[in-house]
Write a protein that holds these residues in place. Structure first.
Motif, PDB file in Angstrom:
ATOM      1  N   SER A 140       0.846  -1.187   0.000  1.00  0.00           N
ATOM      2  CA  SER A 140       0.000   0.000   0.000  1.00  0.00           C
ATOM      3  C   SER A 140       0.883   1.239   0.000  1.00  0.00           C
ATOM      4  O   SER A 140       1.984   1.211   0.548  1.00  0.00           O
ATOM      5  CB  SER A 140      -0.894  -0.034   1.245  1.00  0.00           C
ATOM      6  N   PRO A 141       0.436   2.343  -0.602  1.00  0.00           N
ATOM      7  CA  PRO A 141       1.255   3.553  -0.593  1.00  0.00           C
ATOM      8  C   PRO A 141       1.373   4.145   0.812  1.00  0.00           C
ATOM      9  O   PRO A 141       2.188   5.021   1.047  1.00  0.00           O
ATOM     10  CB  PRO A 141       0.500   4.509  -1.521  1.00  0.00           C
ATOM     11  N   ASP A 142       0.550   3.660   1.735  1.00  0.00           N
ATOM     12  CA  ASP A 142       0.593   4.179   3.099  1.00  0.00           C
ATOM     13  C   ASP A 142       1.548   3.399   3.992  1.00  0.00           C
ATOM     14  O   ASP A 142       1.756   3.759   5.148  1.00  0.00           O
ATOM     15  CB  ASP A 142      -0.808   4.147   3.723  1.00  0.00           C
ATOM     16  N   ALA A 143       2.127   2.305   3.458  1.00  0.00           N
ATOM     17  CA  ALA A 143       3.086   1.535   4.255  1.00  0.00           C
ATOM     18  C   ALA A 143       4.313   2.398   4.517  1.00  0.00           C
ATOM     19  O   ALA A 143       4.713   3.208   3.676  1.00  0.00           O
ATOM     20  CB  ALA A 143       3.472   0.265   3.512  1.00  0.00           C
ATOM     21  N   LEU A 144       4.912   2.221   5.682  1.00  0.00           N
ATOM     22  CA  LEU A 144       6.114   2.980   5.998  1.00  0.00           C
ATOM     23  C   LEU A 144       7.298   2.409   5.230  1.00  0.00           C
ATOM     24  O   LEU A 144       7.419   1.195   5.079  1.00  0.00           O
ATOM     25  CB  LEU A 144       6.412   2.911   7.495  1.00  0.00           C
ATOM     26  N   VAL A 145       8.163   3.302   4.761  1.00  0.00           N
ATOM     27  CA  VAL A 145       9.349   2.852   4.028  1.00  0.00           C
ATOM     28  C   VAL A 145      10.229   1.992   4.931  1.00  0.00           C
ATOM     29  O   VAL A 145      10.878   1.054   4.472  1.00  0.00           O
ATOM     30  CB  VAL A 145      10.104   4.079   3.476  1.00  0.00           C
ATOM     31  N   GLY A 146      10.206   2.272   6.231  1.00  0.00           N
ATOM     32  CA  GLY A 146      10.996   1.484   7.183  1.00  0.00           C
ATOM     33  C   GLY A 146      10.604   0.013   7.224  1.00  0.00           C
ATOM     34  O   GLY A 146      11.354  -0.820   7.708  1.00  0.00           O
ATOM     35  N   GLU A 147       9.403  -0.314   6.730  1.00  0.00           N
ATOM     36  CA  GLU A 147       8.963  -1.708   6.731  1.00  0.00           C
ATOM     37  C   GLU A 147       9.399  -2.448   5.466  1.00  0.00           C
ATOM     38  O   GLU A 147       9.173  -3.643   5.343  1.00  0.00           O
ATOM     39  CB  GLU A 147       7.428  -1.769   6.848  1.00  0.00           C
ATOM     40  N   LEU A 148       9.996  -1.713   4.507  1.00  0.00           N
ATOM     41  CA  LEU A 148      10.414  -2.357   3.250  1.00  0.00           C
ATOM     42  C   LEU A 148      11.827  -2.917   3.375  1.00  0.00           C
ATOM     43  O   LEU A 148      12.610  -2.478   4.206  1.00  0.00           O
ATOM     44  CB  LEU A 148      10.390  -1.335   2.108  1.00  0.00           C
TER      45      LEU A 148
ATOM     46  N   ALA B 312       8.164   1.230  22.030  1.00  0.00           N
ATOM     47  CA  ALA B 312       9.112   0.393  21.296  1.00  0.00           C
ATOM     48  C   ALA B 312       8.498  -0.989  21.068  1.00  0.00           C
ATOM     49  O   ALA B 312       8.579  -1.552  19.975  1.00  0.00           O
ATOM     50  CB  ALA B 312      10.422   0.279  22.078  1.00  0.00           C
ATOM     51  N   TRP B 313       7.854  -1.502  22.110  1.00  0.00           N
ATOM     52  CA  TRP B 313       7.250  -2.834  22.008  1.00  0.00           C
ATOM     53  C   TRP B 313       6.119  -2.831  20.981  1.00  0.00           C
ATOM     54  O   TRP B 313       6.011  -3.724  20.147  1.00  0.00           O
ATOM     55  CB  TRP B 313       6.733  -3.252  23.384  1.00  0.00           C
ATOM     56  N   MET B 314       5.290  -1.778  21.028  1.00  0.00           N
ATOM     57  CA  MET B 314       4.162  -1.714  20.093  1.00  0.00           C
ATOM     58  C   MET B 314       4.648  -1.614  18.658  1.00  0.00           C
ATOM     59  O   MET B 314       4.082  -2.225  17.747  1.00  0.00           O
ATOM     60  CB  MET B 314       3.269  -0.516  20.429  1.00  0.00           C
ATOM     61  N   GLY B 315       5.725  -0.845  18.447  1.00  0.00           N
ATOM     62  CA  GLY B 315       6.266  -0.719  17.101  1.00  0.00           C
ATOM     63  C   GLY B 315       6.727  -2.066  16.570  1.00  0.00           C
ATOM     64  O   GLY B 315       6.487  -2.429  15.419  1.00  0.00           O
ATOM     65  N   LYS B 316       7.372  -2.842  17.474  1.00  0.00           N
ATOM     66  CA  LYS B 316       7.877  -4.142  17.070  1.00  0.00           C
ATOM     67  C   LYS B 316       6.710  -5.083  16.723  1.00  0.00           C
ATOM     68  O   LYS B 316       6.742  -5.801  15.726  1.00  0.00           O
ATOM     69  CB  LYS B 316       8.731  -4.732  18.203  1.00  0.00           C
ATOM     70  N   MET B 317       5.686  -5.059  17.569  1.00  0.00           N
ATOM     71  CA  MET B 317       4.525  -5.912  17.313  1.00  0.00           C
ATOM     72  C   MET B 317       3.865  -5.528  15.991  1.00  0.00           C
ATOM     73  O   MET B 317       3.449  -6.367  15.202  1.00  0.00           O
ATOM     74  CB  MET B 317       3.492  -5.764  18.441  1.00  0.00           C
ATOM     75  N   SER B 318       3.784  -4.226  15.754  1.00  0.00           N
ATOM     76  CA  SER B 318       3.124  -3.743  14.543  1.00  0.00           C
ATOM     77  C   SER B 318       3.827  -4.242  13.294  1.00  0.00           C
ATOM     78  O   SER B 318       3.203  -4.642  12.317  1.00  0.00           O
ATOM     79  CB  SER B 318       3.086  -2.214  14.555  1.00  0.00           C
ATOM     80  N   ARG B 319       5.169  -4.226  13.339  1.00  0.00           N
ATOM     81  CA  ARG B 319       5.920  -4.675  12.162  1.00  0.00           C
ATOM     82  C   ARG B 319       5.717  -6.158  11.896  1.00  0.00           C
ATOM     83  O   ARG B 319       5.842  -6.623  10.777  1.00  0.00           O
ATOM     84  CB  ARG B 319       7.407  -4.357  12.336  1.00  0.00           C
ATOM     85  N   LYS B 320       5.407  -6.896  12.965  1.00  0.00           N
ATOM     86  CA  LYS B 320       5.208  -8.324  12.790  1.00  0.00           C
ATOM     87  C   LYS B 320       3.907  -8.633  12.065  1.00  0.00           C
ATOM     88  O   LYS B 320       3.769  -9.670  11.428  1.00  0.00           O
ATOM     89  CB  LYS B 320       5.197  -9.019  14.159  1.00  0.00           C
ATOM     90  N   ILE B 321       2.939  -7.739  12.235  1.00  0.00           N
ATOM     91  CA  ILE B 321       1.633  -7.975  11.614  1.00  0.00           C
ATOM     92  C   ILE B 321       1.665  -7.406  10.202  1.00  0.00           C
ATOM     93  O   ILE B 321       1.679  -6.194  10.005  1.00  0.00           O
ATOM     94  CB  ILE B 321       0.512  -7.291  12.417  1.00  0.00           C
TER      95      ILE B 321
END
Lengths: 243, 327
Positions: A140-148, B312-321
């Motif tokens: 999605s265009p709303d995804a953060l670049v940090g997640e790529l 920090a914990w929430m950010g980590k969990m979010s990236r997992k989903i």
């Protein structure tokens, strides 16, 4: 012969006594993908920084499509169609893809003195299109670049350059810190430049990468260009022997 | 459900909001229903705008990657200089504008010194904390000057109408908060602030004038702190040289509790407000529950640490989903 897209004439640059560029002349034609190689301190980065407007040459001139230009800032370079992608990546990880794509060039609904409301709908729609154009499939265009992944980020950076109709894409060691698979992806992007009608300058330490993706090899050493041949007419060993 | 959870985890200010509701419920019971009584809410809402405006300024500055410890001193300096200017016969409007201009100059000096000499803004503004506090006391001459009795407090600190819940300062606060939130999320300048704080080199390479963006944020932060100080002095009726001491750290705590990252790039105006509300609720709730008031700073300290760890914990969990594409 067509007008060269970039022409450097007698470029010279000193850094506090160090002669970083000595009379560099380089001509690049539209559609070429040039691999720029050389050891650390050979002058590659200095040359690229001049072309991307980060530094200014002490003497000599730069011509773009036959016209003399004065590149005083990254913005100047972008306005003339030269876009640079750095090894550290020119994306902000804490921002969405759509916002990243338009940093500094946001489409505005209205503005006063250059400040105004962003057209976020258009930013989203155009970034989806731009990403699809480089054959990148993102959520999605709303995804953060940090997640790529690193390769995807470079893909988005290339999509950005293409979206803004850049004529020349300068890739400054874009494969550093990437896994083998991600590197292959980036090399794929570089190979795809020609099909899109773009000129590329690919800077790398890695001869394999350059030979896989470029059709001309330029090597620098001690601030000078010491080698310039089509890829087909040379070999990795020949370039290695020179450096 | 998964997407909902991810959205929630991505927004630390929502966790703050949930905590706020829990605390409100606990203190409401412990204070035998006094906490949410009209008179008490009225009192808290009179204080809230002053601290929240400082926290908003600090939050914006932290998003662009810098830091300001001098806000507490600027909070005192602005009304003091305004009072001195007023006493020399200058009309109120001009005195306020001059006072705010002094804040803007302080913000500019903070930013210019930080960027020109590449020193951490932590140090620059620590210096400015002492400088501005000292100036406040020097220009007051040791005695707080008297404010004229005919100041337009109806525009700043009087209740909106006789018996209203809110003072006019609340209207200023809401207006400024909405503008600041819009600036951050809807304008191109907001995009530049986030880019500058998120990754300075990348922003610069895309042609963003990062130094100018930062200096503007420094100035905005100082002006908001000064304006907040003006509100407090108009409410109290006297410019004390000691107001705002310790406020700089509470403002940073509010920003951090509201999800602003110290490293820059992340944060919201809404988060700053939630953070401020939490601090004010704890302060007020402890007093109403007859807990020793000295526990206040302890609670803020624990909350600040907890907030950063939770974020920090929430950010980590979010990236997992990984949410699948919806387009």
């Amino acid at each position: 012969m067509t007008t060269p897209v970039i022409e450097c004439r007698n470029l010279q640059k000193w850094y506090s006594g160090v002669h970083a560029l000595k009379n560099v002349n380089l001509t690049i034609h539209p559609g070429e993908t040039v691999g720029l190689v050389g050891d650390n301190g050979a002058g590659k980065s200095t040359l690229i920084k001049i072309l991307s407007g980060v530094h200014h040459q002490d003497s000599g001139e730069v011509l773009i499509e036959g016209r003399k230009v004065d590149l005083r800032s990254p913005k100047d370079a972008m306005r003339h169609g030269l876009e640079t992608i750095y090894q550290y990546n020119s994306m902000v990880p804490t921002m969405s893809i759509a916002r990243n794509l338009f940093i500094g060039r946001e489409p505005l609904k209205w503005s006063v003195f250059g400040f105004g409301l962003m057209d976020q709908k258009r930013m989203r729609a155009e970034s989806v299109q731009a990403i699809a154009d480089v054959d990148l499939h993102l959520r999605s265009p709303d995804a953060l670049v940090g997640e790529l992944s690193g390769g995807q980020r470079q893909g988005v950076a290339i999509a950005r350059a293409m979206h803004f109709k850049s004529k020349v894409l300068i890739l400054d060691e874009p494969t550093n810190h990437l896994s083998v698979k991600e590197t292959d992806k980036v090399i794929g992007f570089v190979r795809g430049l020609k099909a899109q009608g773009l000129t590329g300058i690919f800077i790398s330490h890695n001869m394999q990468h350059v030979f896989q993706s470029c059709d001309r090899i330029v090597a620098m050493a001690r601030g000078e260009i010491v080698f310039d041949k089509p890829t087909a007419a040379t070999s990795i060993d020949e370039v290695h022997a020179l450096l | 459900m998964k997407r909902f959870l991810k959205i929630y985890l991505d927004k630390p200010e929502l966790a703050g909001l949930a905590l706020l509701i829990v605390l409100l419920a606990v203190f409401q019971v412990k204070s035998n229903g006094v906490l949410l009584s009209f008179e008490n809410v009225r009192g808290v809402m009179g204080l809230l705008p002053e601290m929240a405006l400082v926290a908003i300024g600090v939050t914006i500055l932290m998003i662009c990657g810098e830091f300001d410890l001098s806000v507490g001193s600027v909070f005192a300096l602005m009304p003091m200089s305004m009072a001195v200017i007023l006493n020399s016969g200058v009309p109120f409007t001009a005195a306020v504008l001059l006072g705010l201009a002094i804040c803007a100059v302080i913000g500019f000096v903070n930013g210019y010194v930080t960027l020109q000499f590449s020193i951490p803004s932590f140090i620059t503004t620590l210096g400015m904390l002492f400088i501005a506090r000292s100036l406040t006391i020097v220009i007051s001459g040791g005695f707080p000057p008297l404010l004229p009795s005919d100041l337009p407090t109806w525009l700043f600190t009087d209740y909106i109408w006789q018996g209203a819940l809110f003072r006019m300062s609340f209207v200023w606060f809401v207006g400024i908060a909405v503008l600041a939130a819009a600036l951050l999320s809807l304008t191109n300048f907001g995009n530049w602030i986030r880019a500058t704080g998120g990754f300075n080199e990348a922003a610069a390479s895309m042609g963003i004038p990062v130094k100018r963006v930062k200096i503007i944020c420094f100035m905005l932060c100082s002006v908001l702190a000064g304006f907040a100080g003006l509100l407090q002095v108009l409410r109290l009726g006297s410019p004390l040289p000691s107001i705002g001491e310790g406020l700089e750290l509470q403002a940073v705590a509010a920003a951090v509790i509201g999800g602003t990252a110290l490293a820059g790039g992340i944060g919201t105006v809404f988060g700053a407000i939630i953070g401020t509300l939490l601090i004010r609720t704890i302060d007020n709730g402890l007093v109403l529950s007859r807990v020793d008031a000295n526990w206040f700073k302890f609670a803020i300290g624990v909350l600040t640490m907890f907030a950063v760890i939770a974020n920090a914990w929430m950010g980590k969990m979010s990236r997992k989903i990984k949410v699948e594409a919806h387009k």
